[in-house]
Design a protein around this motif. Structure first.
Motif: not given
Length: 77
Positions: A47-56
């Motif tokens: 349920g959090n917003k996406w960050t660059e690290r989470s996409v990676y």
């Protein structure tokens, strides 16, 4: 979110990223992917917003070496 729901959600996100990467001449940045996911109202599985690290990390967990690896995989198909 249960594991099965999480797996379906993650596949939805990967499909969206794949469509974005596949239709662009250049590989978009992780920040651009985060903005696209946010624009479409897609949050992470917790349920959090996406960050660059989470996409990676999502791509890594699913066998791709980031956006470049996903793009290369699509070209090899």
């Amino acid at each position: 979110m249960k594991r099965l729901e999480q797996a379906k959600h993650n596949q939805l996100v990967i499909d969206k990223i794949t469509r974005t990467v596949g239709y662009s001449y250049r590989i978009p940045s992780y920040r651009a992917i985060c903005r696209i996911l946010e624009h479409h109202g897609i949050l992470s599985s917790v349920g959090n917003k996406w960050t660059e690290r989470s996409v990676y990390r999502l791509l890594q967990r699913n066998g791709y070496s980031g956006l470049w690896g996903l793009h290369k995989f699509m070209l090899d198909k």
